[in-house]
Scaffold this motif. Structure first.
Motif, PDB file in Angstrom:
ATOM      1  N   ARG A  72       0.836  -1.203   0.000  1.00  9.49           N
ATOM      2  CA  ARG A  72       0.000   0.000   0.000  1.00  9.49           C
ATOM      3  C   ARG A  72       0.873   1.255   0.000  1.00  9.49           C
ATOM      4  O   ARG A  72       1.826   1.352   0.765  1.00  9.49           O
ATOM      5  N   VAL A  73       0.482   2.235  -0.816  1.00  5.49           N
ATOM      6  CA  VAL A  73       1.292   3.444  -0.971  1.00  5.49           C
ATOM      7  C   VAL A  73       1.210   4.362   0.258  1.00  5.49           C
ATOM      8  O   VAL A  73       2.090   5.195   0.478  1.00  5.49           O
ATOM      9  N   ASP A  74       0.162   4.211   1.069  1.00  4.39           N
ATOM     10  CA  ASP A  74      -0.062   5.172   2.149  1.00  4.39           C
ATOM     11  C   ASP A  74       0.459   4.708   3.510  1.00  4.39           C
ATOM     12  O   ASP A  74       0.473   5.483   4.459  1.00  4.39           O
ATOM     13  N   ILE A  75       0.882   3.455   3.614  1.00  2.00           N
ATOM     14  CA  ILE A  75       1.232   2.940   4.941  1.00  2.00           C
ATOM     15  C   ILE A  75       2.523   3.530   5.524  1.00  2.00           C
ATOM     16  O   ILE A  75       2.556   3.849   6.716  1.00  2.00           O
ATOM     17  N   PRO A  76       3.597   3.718   4.733  1.00  6.29           N
ATOM     18  CA  PRO A  76       4.813   4.296   5.350  1.00  6.29           C
ATOM     19  C   PRO A  76       4.553   5.597   6.112  1.00  6.29           C
ATOM     20  O   PRO A  76       5.024   5.762   7.239  1.00  6.29           O
ATOM     21  N   ASN A  77       3.784   6.511   5.538  1.00  4.24           N
ATOM     22  CA  ASN A  77       3.502   7.765   6.248  1.00  4.24           C
ATOM     23  C   ASN A  77       2.697   7.529   7.518  1.00  4.24           C
ATOM     24  O   ASN A  77       2.830   8.256   8.499  1.00  4.24           O
ATOM     25  N   LYS A  78       1.851   6.520   7.480  1.00  2.94           N
ATOM     26  CA  LYS A  78       0.981   6.283   8.632  1.00  2.94           C
ATOM     27  C   LYS A  78       1.723   5.643   9.795  1.00  2.94           C
ATOM     28  O   LYS A  78       1.315   5.807  10.939  1.00  2.94           O
ATOM     29  N   VAL A  79       2.787   4.910   9.520  1.00  2.00           N
ATOM     30  CA  VAL A  79       3.518   4.299  10.636  1.00  2.00           C
ATOM     31  C   VAL A  79       4.684   5.166  11.106  1.00  2.00           C
ATOM     32  O   VAL A  79       5.361   4.817  12.068  1.00  2.00           O
ATOM     33  N   ALA A 136       0.219  -4.063   8.014  1.00  2.00           N
ATOM     34  CA  ALA A 136      -0.593  -4.156   9.228  1.00  2.00           C
ATOM     35  C   ALA A 136      -1.365  -2.865   9.478  1.00  2.00           C
ATOM     36  O   ALA A 136      -1.244  -2.246  10.539  1.00  2.00           O
ATOM     37  N   ALA A 137      -2.124  -2.453   8.479  1.00  2.00           N
ATOM     38  CA  ALA A 137      -2.970  -1.267   8.646  1.00  2.00           C
ATOM     39  C   ALA A 137      -4.051  -1.293   7.583  1.00  2.00           C
ATOM     40  O   ALA A 137      -3.875  -1.890   6.522  1.00  2.00           O
ATOM     41  N   GLN A 138      -5.167  -0.669   7.904  1.00  2.00           N
ATOM     42  CA  GLN A 138      -6.100  -0.297   6.838  1.00  2.00           C
ATOM     43  C   GLN A 138      -6.169   1.225   6.829  1.00  2.00           C
ATOM     44  O   GLN A 138      -5.477   1.868   6.071  1.00  2.00           O
ATOM     45  N   SER A 161      -0.216   4.780  15.227  1.00  2.06           N
ATOM     46  CA  SER A 161       0.781   5.449  16.090  1.00  2.06           C
ATOM     47  C   SER A 161       0.674   4.958  17.521  1.00  2.06           C
ATOM     48  O   SER A 161       1.684   4.622  18.158  1.00  2.06           O
ATOM     49  N   GLY A 162      -0.532   4.926  18.044  1.00  2.00           N
ATOM     50  CA  GLY A 162      -0.738   4.529  19.435  1.00  2.00           C
ATOM     51  C   GLY A 162      -0.325   3.088  19.666  1.00  2.00           C
ATOM     52  O   GLY A 162       0.281   2.745  20.686  1.00  2.00           O
ATOM     53  N   ILE A 163      -0.643   2.227  18.698  1.00  2.25           N
ATOM     54  CA  ILE A 163      -0.299   0.809  18.845  1.00  2.25           C
ATOM     55  C   ILE A 163       1.214   0.623  18.746  1.00  2.25           C
ATOM     56  O   ILE A 163       1.807  -0.153  19.503  1.00  2.25           O
TER      57      ILE A 163
END
Lengths: 717, 155
Positions: free
Chosen positions: A175-182, B95-97, B103-105
């Motif tokens: 997914r293209v958006d996951i790096p920014n989200k983590v 491991a995300a949708q 962040s919290g996890i």
């Protein structure tokens, strides 16, 4: 979609997906001189990974690396109008449109390349945007493209690649958006912090029918940081310099506001629907054979589900900037709405502005799973921003606002009757359902579907609550069984007006209908002395349906007529989403010690061509866990005045300690059209859990959620 | 009033009332928006940060109560160039949708792995009891945390 056997005159030829209504190629793609390709889609990311999937489909047809694609967030300023991102239709609508646009773009570029290189089209090959001639010579897309290249409408003259030619589609691209989200980067509308940002909060009425009797808010205007208090009829909000100041001021408003509660709400029981028969629009939506046929044995059962909340993890949020000076009369809006164009239409009616002066851009929110408060908070932000022109205002609902005021999934009652013949086959089937509406999104006809609009001094009434038509359906989604019964009758009782506002939640009526059908099938299988897997297969003709059931039975090592042991048990269920999309079969294993724990879920899934297999599995897993949570725990509560569910203790969802193990298998069919994966699990998971409970303890629970109290009552009955 | 707090190894002065929740100071004063609002009463975990080694829900703690303590947010977990093994594992396991809970996890998981190098499935589930995920990515998150633990142990 074109209907088979449509009456004359023959329908005009249709272009794929949303391309048919947005035919200009440059509305979708731009080939840039710097070696990148800009991609425009009207669909939006809601955590389902759709943008990654449409990028794969585009890169595939263009023969370029996905990394060259630059996706523009959907905006009314330039994006194709693709209505609403809902119903698991984004692959079919946006994906297939872009597939065609990309194929046609590649064709136009190759025609130019052939002229430039002085060779035939047949002698050309493409690798990552470099066009090479067999006899030597090459040129790139970036050299060939000019602004006029895509300034034209799509034609019917190109065909997309065959599935066996795919190299990007069908792979599990990350997914293209996951790096920014983590890494904690700004990813959501909640994270936008433009200069001069102000914070707003809304003080809502005491209940859905309440009106503001009186308030003297001078003391709130004097509170630290407060910039404006806005009152318009029963709409009451505050704008402050700092977020915690806005929250504090809103709490003071809530303490001093005097409300008229309005008429009492009824008791919170799905069977309240049955008392509203006089208001029902009753329609027989399907009959087959002779519905009066009698079998040797008759059976009936009644199933219910309560009001459910979307319960997005992020309370809804929007930003609005009301123009001043030369920009007076214009408003810029950032929202996680699933439908920026329909929202703009409703917004124009409230504000009295022409649509082109309302510029709405999508920014992600948390997963919404349907129509939550995204649209409502957008109007809230705009109404507050109008009071402070020139400065952007961010409004995020508080958790208690989200629970109390989001549109809920309708309660439903499903009554099933069936007859078995002497061989234990189903010879007659009747399905009657009662439900409120499942679609009150913005864009409804003859009204405005935004919460604050109903509270204004000059209120704009809501549009008539809608029910998407068959074959997809709304309340009647999945009410027609996919099983092949000789005689059947399906009746939909739609009661549009509801005590609490209802709208679309993942699967709409398909959740309760498929759940009820699948539990009842198990009840009939038992009466027939048949194994639940064999009994289903016996009544199905559709080969793809049989394949997912056989697959899941194999995965779980299902034993014919297996019996639970008083604590543990397993159950199976199946549905084809909307009867025209994903095929999904589920087996659930439960353990019961007063409380039901789902230990494991197995799922077998056929979504046709899987564009991104891991993305499909992620959606399926998520749908399964969410449905298990609905089934075991979830119900919105209310009293005579309003919603009493206000936080996560009032509305528990499945926790990390409780989530089951999950195993999902895809039956990939590259030659079958790709369909969405986001919603089809909801009914089968509830059905499988209901059947597993019966298998474990011999008690049939028919009213969701299957809480501790209901288990205890069933065990002592 | 002016309050000085230690965030991600640096000292920051915040002009806010003493009872302002730490969450808003982090987001709106320091621009650390990776820490997110979910419920405001410590029930969902989207605002989890690490304070003196322990996972804490920052929506529920006044900024005046953390003066003199060491606060770590997701922004300091790793960088784009050198992501923390947890961040790498979340990408590897997809491991995300929607990612709003991530962040919290991640911070709750970091606090766990700092004191337990080889957590069992039950240990991880217990450590995440205060963190909700509405999209249903739990099994991927559990896999990712185990993967990161293994990576950190060098196993």
């Amino acid at each position: 979609m074109a209907q088979a056997n449509s009456p004359a005159p023959a329908p005009a030829r249709k272009l794929p997906g949303s391309l048919d209504t947005n035919r200009r190629l440059d509305r979708w793609l731009n080939i840039n001189a710097d070696g990148t390709v800009t991609l425009y889609t009207g669909k939006v990311e809601i955590g389902q990974g759709i943008l990654t999937a449409v990028m794969q489909m585009t890169a595939e047809e263009l023969d370029i690396n996905v990394s060259r694609l630059r996706l523009k967030a959907a905006s009314t300023a330039f994006s194709p109008d693709e209505g609403i991102t809902s119903g698991s239709r984004s692959i079919q609508e946006s994906g297939l449109a872009l597939r065609h646009v990309a194929a046609e773009t590649r064709d136009l570029l190759l025609t130019r390349a052939a002229q430039k290189l002085g060779v035939t089209l047949e002698s050309l090959t493409v690798a990552d945007g470099v066009v090479s001639a067999r006899g030597g010579g090459s040129v790139t897309y970036w050299e060939l493209a000019t602004p006029d290249l895509l300034a034209r409408e799509a034609t019917f003259d190109v065909t997309a690649k065959l599935p066996q030619e795919h190299v990007v589609v069908g792979t599990s691209l990350e997914r293209v958006d996951i790096p920014n989200k983590v890494t904690g980067k700004p990813s959501f509308v909640q994270d936008m912090q433009p200069p001069g940002l102000l914070h707003g909060r809304i003080c809502r009425p005491s209940g859905p029918k309440a009106t503001l009797k009186s308030i003297d808010f001078k003391e709130v205007e004097q509170m630290p940081g407060v910039v404006a208090v806005v009152r318009d009829g029963s709409f009451l909000g505050v704008v402050a310099e700092r977020e915690e100041q806005a929250i504090r001021a809103e709490r003071r408003l809530a303490r001093i506001a005097q409300w008229n509660n309005g008429p009492d709400l009824p008791a919170n029981d799905p069977r309240h629907l049955l008392t509203l028969q006089a208001q029902a629009e009753s329609e027989v939506i399907n009959t087959k054979g002779d519905p009066a046929t009698a079998g040797a044995k008759q059976f009936s059962a009644e199933y219910t589900k309560p009001y459910l909340a979307h319960a997005s993890l992020a309370p809804s949020c929007a930003l609005a900037h009301w123009g001043e000076g030369k920009d007076s009369g214009k408003v810029w809006i950032w929202t996680h709405s699933q439908g920026i164009y329909p929202l703009r239409g409703d917004m124009a009616q409230v504000l009295g502005l022409p649509e082109h002066d309302i510029i709405i851009t999508h920014a992600e929110g948390a997963g919404c799973y349907g129509h939550n408060a995204a649209d409502d908070v957008t109007l809230d932000a705009v109404l507050l921003a109008r009071a402070v022109p020139g400065r952007p205002v961010r409004v995020q609902w508080m958790r208690e606002d989200e629970f109390a005021w989001e549109p809920f999934s309708s309660p439903m009652v499903v009554k099933l009757n069936a007859a078995l013949d002497d061989q234990g086959n189903i010879v007659n089937w009747s399905h009657e359902l009662w439900s409120h509406a499942h679609s009150t999104r913005p864009g409804g006809k003859g009204g405005v579907n935004l919460l604050a609009a109903w509270h204004l001094e000059k209120p704009l009434p809501a549009a008539k609550p809608g029910n998407p038509p068959l074959p997809g359906g709304g309340s009647h989604r999945n009410a027609v069984p996919l099983y092949d019964f000789p005689n059947q009758k399906i009746t939909n009782h739609l009661i549009r007006q509801s005590p609490l506002r209802t709208s679309a939640l993942r699967a709409l009526g398909g959740h309760a209908n498929a759940y009820a059908i699948e539990c009842f099938i198990d009840e009939l299988a038992e009466a027939a002395g048949a194994d639940p897997v064999e009994f289903r297969l016996r009544h199905l003709k559709d080969a793809r349906a049989k394949a997912v059931i056989e697959k899941v039975a194999k995965m779980a090592n299902w034993k014919p007529n297996e019996k639970g042991d008083g604590e543990r048990g397993r159950g199976i269920a199946f549905a084809r989403y909307k009867n025209l999309a994903a095929y999904i079969a589920v087996i659930a294993e439960v353990h019961i010690a007063e409380e039901v724990r789902v230990i494991k879920l197995w799922g077998a899934v056929d979504v046709g061509q899987a564009i991104n297999p891991d993305g499909v599995i992620n959606q399926i897993e998520g749908g399964m866990i969410q449905s298990a949570s609905w089934t075991l725990k979830e119900r919105v509560d209310f009293d005579k005045v309003g919603v009493t569910t206000r936080n996560w203790l009032d509305y528990p969802i499945l926790s990390f300690v409780e989530v089951p193990e999950i195993e999902v298998a895809l039956i990939n069919r590259p030659d079958a059209p790709p369909v969405g994966a986001g919603e089809g699990t909801q009914g089968p998971v509830s059905g499988a859990i209901g059947n597993a409970i019966y298998n474990a303890i011999g008690a049939r629970l028919r009213d969701m959620p299957f809480t501790r109290d209901r288990i205890v009552a069933a065990l002592s009955a | 009033m002016a309050l000085t707090i230690q965030v991600n190894g640096k000292s920051h002065e915040v002009q806010a009332d003493a009872e302002t929740p730490l969450l808003y100071a982090l987001r709106n004063d320091l621009g650390l928006i990776g820490t997110r609002y979910g419920c405001g009463i410590g029930q969902c975990g989207t605002c989890t940060v690490i304070i003196d080694g322990k996972p804490v829900q920052s929506c529920d703690v006044p900024v005046s109560a953390v003066v003199g303590k060491q606060i770590t947010t997701v922004e300091a977990l790793g960088s784009d160039a050198a992501m923390h093994p947890l961040q790498q594992a979340f990408i590897a396991e997809q491991a995300a949708q929607c990612g709003y809970c991530s962040s919290g996890i991640l911070m709750a998981a970091k606090a766990l792995l700092d004191v337990n190098k080889d957590p069992s499935d039950a240990d991880i589930r217990k450590a995440l009891e205060g963190n909700l995920c509405r999209c249903g990515t739990h099994s991927r998150i559990l896999r990712a945390i185990k993967r990161a633990a293994k990576e950190i142990r060098g196993a």
